[in-house]
Design a protein around this motif. Structure first.
Motif, PDB file in Angstrom:
ATOM      1  N   GLY A   1      -0.530   2.484   4.272  1.00  0.00           N
ATOM      2  CA  GLY A   1      -1.581   1.734   4.960  1.00  0.00           C
ATOM      3  C   GLY A   1      -1.099   1.113   6.261  1.00  0.00           C
TER       4      GLY A   1
ATOM      5  N   PHE B   1      -3.355  -3.801   0.842  1.00  0.00           N
ATOM      6  CA  PHE B   1      -4.213  -3.885  -0.345  1.00  0.00           C
ATOM      7  C   PHE B   1      -3.378  -4.364  -1.517  1.00  0.00           C
ATOM      8  CE2 PHE B   1      -6.501  -0.867   2.264  1.00  0.00           C
ATOM      9  CZ  PHE B   1      -7.834  -1.056   1.962  1.00  0.00           C
TER      10      PHE B   1
ATOM     11  N   SER C   1       0.841  -1.201   0.000  1.00  0.00           N
ATOM     12  CA  SER C   1       0.000   0.000   0.000  1.00  0.00           C
ATOM     13  C   SER C   1       0.878   1.255   0.000  1.00  0.00           C
ATOM     14  CB  SER C   1      -0.945   0.000   1.206  1.00  0.00           C
ATOM     15  OG  SER C   1      -1.771  -1.146   1.204  1.00  0.00           O
TER      16      SER C   1
ATOM     17  N   HIS D   1      -3.670  -2.349   6.977  1.00  0.00           N
ATOM     18  CA  HIS D   1      -4.298  -1.907   5.723  1.00  0.00           C
ATOM     19  C   HIS D   1      -3.488  -2.356   4.509  1.00  0.00           C
ATOM     20  CE1 HIS D   1      -5.323   1.347   8.809  1.00  0.00           C
ATOM     21  NE2 HIS D   1      -6.436   0.661   8.635  1.00  0.00           N
TER      22      HIS D   1
ATOM     23  N   MET E   1      -5.175   4.690   2.081  1.00  0.00           N
ATOM     24  CA  MET E   1      -4.784   3.435   2.748  1.00  0.00           C
ATOM     25  C   MET E   1      -4.275   2.387   1.774  1.00  0.00           C
ATOM     26  SD  MET E   1      -7.486   2.629   5.760  1.00  0.00           S
ATOM     27  CE  MET E   1      -8.788   2.167   4.659  1.00  0.00           C
ATOM     28  N   SER E   2      -4.797   2.442   0.547  1.00  0.00           N
ATOM     29  CA  SER E   2      -4.399   1.437  -0.434  1.00  0.00           C
ATOM     30  C   SER E   2      -3.255   1.946  -1.305  1.00  0.00           C
ATOM     31  CB  SER E   2      -5.599   1.047  -1.311  1.00  0.00           C
ATOM     32  OG  SER E   2      -6.013   2.138  -2.104  1.00  0.00           O
TER      33      SER E   2
ATOM     34  N   HIS F   1      -8.861  -4.241   6.651  1.00  0.00           N
ATOM     35  CA  HIS F   1      -9.758  -3.214   7.193  1.00  0.00           C
ATOM     36  C   HIS F   1      -9.773  -3.279   8.711  1.00  0.00           C
ATOM     37  CE1 HIS F   1     -11.361  -2.167   3.226  1.00  0.00           C
ATOM     38  NE2 HIS F   1     -11.071  -3.422   2.948  1.00  0.00           N
TER      39      HIS F   1
END
Lengths: 322, 328
Positions: free
Chosen positions: A98, A104, A94, A102, B104-105, A114
């Motif tokens: 993140g 991704f 991320s 977090h 966040m990503s 999350h």
């Protein structure tokens, strides 16, 4: 698309080893203060996500809570990108924005990472809604802990998924504790799986320490959803060996309980099954373990040597252009 | 141009965007079979079908979150809150999920979602149903907020919001749904950019900064000021709270040197607090009087009609404030 080919069990064992060695290394780096914030380890629960990814297609949507390192690794995110994220580096999955909670990875259909308990469960339902809206046969896999099942968003999401008949599997990783609060102290029902019945969603209990059981039961669930969209609920009983987060000594549970689960370790168990069936030699296992350790160690080096996200890009991720 | 209602303008915006892009869908309480609690979605179910006009149970957190999830994988949801007072039940989705995802990503997931519905006090709805939420949401990086006051702005801003690739809140005004105004013909593509204020009335002595339901109030007050006090008030409608059109604000104030901000939200950390901070920071020497604000009183909204009136901004309060900054 057709069902996934059965993924090789030795490879899946190797993935479980990678996850474990990665997290042991993360734990060490956290203690060395190379990693900031919170850090929640998955050690002990590896069979849950690995059994699941072995049962689904790579393009099925996967979304989870904050104990997410394993979910990214299982989906194919590199150990380098995962470790760099913990270090807050630009090369992280991320981009270092993140952190541990977090993760991704769009390319590998990993939709987070999350950190507000159960807040992502409605998101999973929305993703499943999108699949059905577009007449795709993807299934959404929504992981969460036993702590999530008493949040309002969880209940709203289950009702909506059942009402609209959406292709989503709610996978409750019941590791017996929401931080320090045991399921008995948090939940009015004796069996978590019974929550599903209240929403007319079929529920299954799965032994989360047994890779094969997780894979086989998830494969059954997912194949039932593929052609006939509907939600399903799986309570996967598992155990985390470590505390809730790195700062938690886990004094709320007994040594005996921890030892009982350690004896039922998912890696040891799959290894024994494969060895017994003469699909795995000790040499091969040792080699795989060595490689996992090396990959984890190399990821630390990669993370250390990676640059911080550039300060001048601070405002680049608040809005996108139209 | 033709005259239509604010409600009809919103309805046209929804229909045109649903028609244009198959990824757009409308979801919320009573939007389909009931045709909308305020009839904004009248006729859309019949025209676009139940797949795209979706009634939900009363689960604001649940369906707002569904919108965020659907947006993550490429759809463009329009989520209707029956009123933004109910959006507090979904606060976590609007504040914590939708606007944070992009950061966040690491830039991987933008959330092209529109949250819309009436916002701000209406008439005698009591404390729970009278919230003006713009100041709360304006505090959140990653959200955009627009506040249309006329049918034309309602149509043009909503269409733009639906096409925006970020989470946008379209804060409508319940009391204006039946108000009428001139709007381009239906075959004209009307898109009003977010972040562009509009001078709704030109003037030279004082700038009245307003938005949403304080726009008609400001226009009425400006007329009275012209007729009875010989004060020429410029009325600047912000139209968007975020992004804020600072240039338009400074342009007007550099002409008038006096400012009153009339806002429908509460005074403490309200929109006017930010606007007045920016004005004094940029042109302290260009001001001939302190900036005044007319906002709600800082109390939960009382039900009683007389007390409610006392809490809300009014033309009388605005006129008094304008006279004060004009030393009239």
């Amino acid at each position: 698309m057709s069902q996934p080919e059965q993924r090789d069990e030795v490879e899946m064992l190797s993935l479980m080893l990678l996850i474990r060695r990665f997290e042991e290394r993360a734990s060490q780096q956290y203690q060395a203060q190379k990693i900031g914030g919170f850090c929640h380890l998955y050690i002990g629960q590896e069979a849950v996500v690995c059994g699941t990814v072995a049962a689904v297609r790579p393009d099925d949507y996967l979304i989870t809570a904050y104990r997410d390192h394993a979910h990214a690794l299982a989906r194919g995110t590199s150990a380098n990108a995962c470790m760099a994220e913990l270090f807050g580096k630009a090369t992280g999955c991320s981009r270092g924005l993140g952190g541990s909670m977090h993760y991704f990875d769009r390319e590998h259909h990993m939709y987070g990472g999350h950190a507000i308990v159960a807040a992502h469960v409605p998101l999973a339902v929305g993703m499943a809604f999108a699949s059905k809206y577009r007449n795709e046969d993807r299934v959404t896999l929504c992981f969460f802990g036993d702590g999530a099942i008493n949040q309002g968003s969880f209940h709203e999401a289950l009702n909506l998924a059942a009402l609209y008949k959406l292709p989503v599997v709610f996978i409750c990783e019941n590791n017996l504790f929401a931080m320090g609060t045991s399921v008995e102290r948090s939940t009015s029902l004796k069996e978590i799986v019974d929550r599903a019945e209240g929403y007319d969603i079929p529920g299954t209990v799965i032994d989360g320490m047994n890779f094969r059981e997780v894979r086989n039961k998830l494969a059954e669930i997912v194949s039932s959803i593929r052609g006939d969209p509907h939600p399903a609920f799986a309570e996967v009983r598992t155990y985390r060996y470590r505390g809730h987060s790195m700062s938690d000594p886990a004094s709320y549970r007994t040594k005996e309980q921890l030892e009982k689960y350690r004896l039922d370790d998912p890696i040891t168990r799959l290894r024994a099954q494969l060895t017994r069936e003469e699909k795995l030699t000790n040499e091969r296992f040792d080699q795989m373990d060595k490689e996992a350790k090396e990959t984890a160690l190399a990821s630390v080096k990669f993370a250390e040597e990676s640059p911080d996200p550039p300060l001048e890009n601070l405002y680049d991720y608040t809005y996108v252009g139209t | 141009m033709r005259e239509i209602t604010y409600r009809q303008a919103l309805n046209e915006a929804l229909a045109e965007e649903l028609e244009r892009d198959p990824n757009v869908f409308l979801m919320g309480e009573e939007v389909a079979e009931y045709n909308g609690a305020y009839k904004v979605s009248q006729g859309l179910l019949e025209r676009f079908g139940a797949k795209r006009i979706i009634d939900t149970p009363i689960s604001e957190n649940g369906f707002a979150g569904m919108g965020v999830g659907a947006a993550m994988v490429g759809l463009r949801p329009i989520i209707e809150f029956m009123t933004f007072s109910f959006s507090f039940v979904a606060f976590d989705q609007v504040v914590n999920n939708a606007p944070n995802m992009l950061t966040m990503s690491g830039g991987q997931f933008n959330i092209p979602i529109t949250f819309r519905g009436p916002n701000g006090p209406a008439h005698q709805l009591g404390a729970t149903h009278s919230h003006a939420t713009e100041c709360l949401y304006a505090n959140v990086p990653g959200l955009k907020i627009c506040t249309p006051a006329t049918p034309r702005d309602a149509k043009g801003l909503l269409k733009t919001a639906i096409r925006d690739n970020n989470p946008v809140l379209v804060l409508e005004v319940e009391l204006l749904y039946s108000s009428k105004g001139m709007v381009e013909e239906e075959d004209v593509e009307l898109l009003i950019p977010l972040g562009e204020a509009e001078v709704k009335r030109e003037g030279s002595d004082v700038t009245i900064i307003c938005y949403a339901q304080t726009v008609p109030l400001a226009l009425a007050a400006a007329k009275t000021l012209e007729n009875e006090e010989e004060i020429s008030a410029e009325v600047l409608d912000l139209r968007s709270i975020k992004p804020l059109d600072l240039d338009a604000i400074l342009n007007s104030v550099s002409k008038t040197h006096r400012v009153v901000i009339v806002e429908q939200d509460r005074p403490f950390c309200g929109v006017g607090a930010e606007v007045s901070y920016r004005i004094q920071k940029e042109m302290f020497d260009g001001l001939d009087a302190p900036i005044l604000r007319v906002a709600q009183e800082d109390v939960p909204m009382p039900y009683n009609e007389r007390l409610e009136k006392a809490v809300l901004p009014s033309a009388e309060k605005l006129i008094a404030a304008v006279k004060k900054v004009c030393y009239a």
